[in-house]
Design a protein around this motif. Structure first.
Motif, mmCIF file in Angstrom:
data_model
loop_
_atom_site.group_PDB
_atom_site.id
_atom_site.type_symbol
_atom_site.label_atom_id
_atom_site.label_comp_id
_atom_site.label_asym_id
_atom_site.label_seq_id
_atom_site.Cartn_x
_atom_site.Cartn_y
_atom_site.Cartn_z
ATOM 1 N N ASN A 110 94.027 75.353 -16.519
ATOM 2 C CA ASN A 110 94.888 74.641 -15.574
ATOM 3 C C ASN A 110 94.071 73.726 -14.668
ATOM 4 O OD1 ASN A 110 97.403 74.118 -14.189
ATOM 5 N ND2 ASN A 110 96.671 75.448 -12.543
ATOM 6 N N ARG A 111 92.959 74.224 -14.166
ATOM 7 C CA ARG A 111 92.131 73.389 -13.292
ATOM 8 C C ARG A 111 91.542 72.204 -14.047
ATOM 9 N NH1 ARG A 111 87.953 75.284 -8.612
ATOM 10 N NH2 ARG A 111 89.981 75.782 -7.709
ATOM 11 N N LEU A 112 91.133 72.420 -15.289
ATOM 12 C CA LEU A 112 90.509 71.339 -16.061
ATOM 13 C C LEU A 112 91.511 70.284 -16.524
ATOM 14 C CD1 LEU A 112 88.039 73.408 -18.295
ATOM 15 C CD2 LEU A 112 87.486 72.026 -16.276
ATOM 16 N N THR A 113 92.806 70.598 -16.438
ATOM 17 C CA THR A 113 93.830 69.638 -16.870
ATOM 18 C C THR A 113 94.703 69.161 -15.713
ATOM 19 O OG1 THR A 113 95.273 71.496 -17.483
ATOM 20 C CG2 THR A 113 93.912 70.524 -19.230
ATOM 21 N N GLY A 114 94.204 69.304 -14.470
ATOM 22 C CA GLY A 114 94.884 68.680 -13.339
ATOM 23 C C GLY A 114 95.717 69.579 -12.468
ATOM 24 N N ASN A 115 95.606 70.903 -12.609
ATOM 25 C CA ASN A 115 96.338 71.845 -11.752
ATOM 26 C C ASN A 115 97.845 71.577 -11.741
ATOM 27 O OD1 ASN A 115 94.225 73.560 -10.708
ATOM 28 N ND2 ASN A 115 93.530 71.814 -9.481
ATOM 29 N N LYS A 116 98.416 71.441 -12.914
ATOM 30 C CA LYS A 116 99.843 71.139 -13.012
ATOM 31 C C LYS A 116 100.729 72.383 -13.012
ATOM 32 C CE LYS A 116 99.257 66.787 -15.525
ATOM 33 N NZ LYS A 116 99.707 65.968 -16.686
ATOM 34 N N LEU A 117 100.145 73.567 -13.209
ATOM 35 C CA LEU A 117 100.926 74.789 -13.369
ATOM 36 C C LEU A 117 100.831 75.661 -12.117
ATOM 37 C CD1 LEU A 117 99.701 75.668 -16.977
ATOM 38 C CD2 LEU A 117 101.689 74.275 -16.316
ATOM 39 N N SER A 118 101.955 76.239 -11.718
ATOM 40 C CA SER A 118 101.978 77.100 -10.540
ATOM 41 C C SER A 118 101.344 78.448 -10.844
ATOM 42 C CB SER A 118 103.418 77.317 -10.070
ATOM 43 O OG SER A 118 104.138 78.107 -11.014
ATOM 44 N N ASP A 119 100.994 79.187 -9.787
ATOM 45 C CA ASP A 119 100.438 80.528 -9.960
ATOM 46 C C ASP A 119 101.416 81.434 -10.696
ATOM 47 O OD1 ASP A 119 98.187 79.707 -8.619
ATOM 48 O OD2 ASP A 119 98.727 80.641 -6.705
ATOM 49 N N GLN A 120 102.710 81.277 -10.416
ATOM 50 C CA GLN A 120 103.715 82.113 -11.068
ATOM 51 C C GLN A 120 103.782 81.821 -12.561
ATOM 52 O OE1 GLN A 120 105.663 84.668 -9.484
ATOM 53 N NE2 GLN A 120 105.767 85.129 -11.679
ATOM 54 N N ILE A 121 103.726 80.561 -12.923
ATOM 55 C CA ILE A 121 103.738 80.205 -14.346
ATOM 56 C C ILE A 121 102.510 80.784 -15.041
ATOM 57 C CG2 ILE A 121 103.453 78.284 -15.960
ATOM 58 C CD1 ILE A 121 105.288 76.644 -14.155
ATOM 59 N N LEU A 122 101.346 80.705 -14.394
ATOM 60 C CA LEU A 122 100.121 81.233 -14.989
ATOM 61 C C LEU A 122 100.227 82.741 -15.216
ATOM 62 C CD1 LEU A 122 97.423 79.252 -12.959
ATOM 63 C CD2 LEU A 122 98.194 78.821 -15.305
ATOM 64 N N LEU A 123 100.766 83.465 -14.238
ATOM 65 C CA LEU A 123 100.917 84.915 -14.398
ATOM 66 C C LEU A 123 101.910 85.236 -15.500
ATOM 67 C CD1 LEU A 123 100.460 87.847 -13.658
ATOM 68 C CD2 LEU A 123 102.077 87.573 -11.759
ATOM 69 N N ASP A 124 103.035 84.547 -15.505
ATOM 70 C CA ASP A 124 104.051 84.798 -16.539
ATOM 71 C C ASP A 124 103.499 84.507 -17.937
ATOM 72 O OD1 ASP A 124 105.857 85.554 -14.596
ATOM 73 O OD2 ASP A 124 106.923 83.632 -14.575
ATOM 74 N N GLU A 125 102.698 83.452 -18.051
ATOM 75 C CA GLU A 125 102.107 83.122 -19.347
ATOM 76 C C GLU A 125 101.083 84.169 -19.765
ATOM 77 O OE1 GLU A 125 102.719 80.790 -21.665
ATOM 78 O OE2 GLU A 125 104.467 80.241 -20.479
ATOM 79 N N ALA A 126 100.314 84.686 -18.808
ATOM 80 C CA ALA A 126 99.342 85.732 -19.126
ATOM 81 C C ALA A 126 100.050 86.980 -19.650
ATOM 82 C CB ALA A 126 98.504 86.065 -17.893
#
Length: 306
Positions: A110-126
């Motif tokens: 996410n950081r390397l591609t511009g921080n477009k995703l929220s923390d909630q999206i990252l957790l849900d995807e994990a």
């Protein structure tokens, strides 16, 4: 997009299930997985520390999978670079290496591609990539949590209070336990009586962890569904759990799907218990087994200075 700078992040390991909390309960530990990324002409992967024993191909590596998923969601191509992953704990022992790797990869991607995703999206995807919530929640949120699904791909993560004098020991054998194999050992159906006994245990365990009452922990940490069949796959595991109780443990069970064992103790008794468990592990596995005391951590996944 400007050329990305080097990145470094640290993610905690976690123990999960803890008896009847199957695919629901996690406790984050003060053991870390550390990821470093630096720009390079090609995408390369290096595993060091205890992770050096992993034989996963690059495309199977949890951190790489997380990075690629974040880039896909952001619709941005990942920049090439050298990825170095290290850990103080070995993979395949039920200590959340996969969940920690996925969380690290998603955050880094996410950081390397511009921080477009929220923390909630990252957790849900994990959680989605891992297939269950507990290790992803432990790696991201730290502390102790009990998770339950609240509709499709939605979750509630309830904090669990642990007594301040609770200490955890890990008995780590020299062999890994593949998640696929441990899942195949689980029963496909259970009797009503077994299901009923299982339903009785979680509130007793949680109260025992809050109050540190030995009789509640020992009753609540028992499990009728996943621990017993998995212990049969692990040389010396059942005998080690029995010995831990003889040596004064408050509770003992598998850590995650194994092969590590989780042993619970009080602050003032943990040193003596660790000594006795280490002596027993030495007789079972020689110098290849580990016994370590760990603490819970309230520090979740975070970026550090490179």
């Amino acid at each position: 997009m400007a050329s990305p700078r080097p990145q470094r992040l640290r993610v905690p390991a976690s123990t999960s299930n803890v008896g009847p909390g199957f695919d629901a309960f996690s406790i984050a530990l003060d053991l870390d997985l550390e990821v470093r990324w630096s720009p390079a002409d090609q995408f390369t992967l290096e595993r060091t520390g205890a992770l050096a024993e992993s034989d996963l191909r690059m495309g199977q590596d949890p951190t790489v999978r997380g990075m690629r998923r974040a880039a896909t969601l952001a619709a941005v191509e990942l920049p090439s670079g050298h990825l170095q992953i290290s850990a103080t704990f070995p993979p395949g022992r039920g200590l959340g290496a996969s969940g920690a790797g996925l969380v690290a990869g998603l955050m880094l991607g996410n950081r390397l591609t511009g921080n477009k995703l929220s923390d909630q999206i990252l957790l849900d995807e994990a959680i989605q990539l891992e297939g269950n919530p507990e290790n992803a929640v432990g790696a991201t949120m730290a502390g102790a949590h009990w998770s339950i699904a609240n509709g499709k791909n939605q979750w509630i993560h309830m904090p669990v209070h642990l007594h301040r004098n609770l200490r955890l020991l890990l008995v780590i054998p020299p062999y890994a336990m593949a998640t696929k194999r441990s899942r195949e050992a689980l029963p496909t159906s259970v009797s009503f009586q077994r299901a009923m006994r299982q339903a009785h245990r979680p509130p007793i365990l949680l109260e025992g962890l809050r109050s540190l009452k030995p009789e509640l922990i020992r009753l609540g940490i028992e499990d009728d569904l996943h621990v017993a069949p998995r212990l049969k796959l692990m040389t010396g595991a059942r005998a080690m759990i029995d010995f831990a109780y003889e040596a004064g443990a408050l509770g003992a069970t598998l850590s995650g799907a194994g092969s590590a064992l989780l042993v619970l103790s009080r602050t003032g008794e943990v040193s003596n218990l660790e000594t006795r468990l280490r002596s027993r592990a030495q007789r079972l596995w020689g110098d290849d087994g580990l016994v370590i005391t760990v603490k819970t951590t309230n520090r979740g996944a975070q970026f550090l200075r490179p």
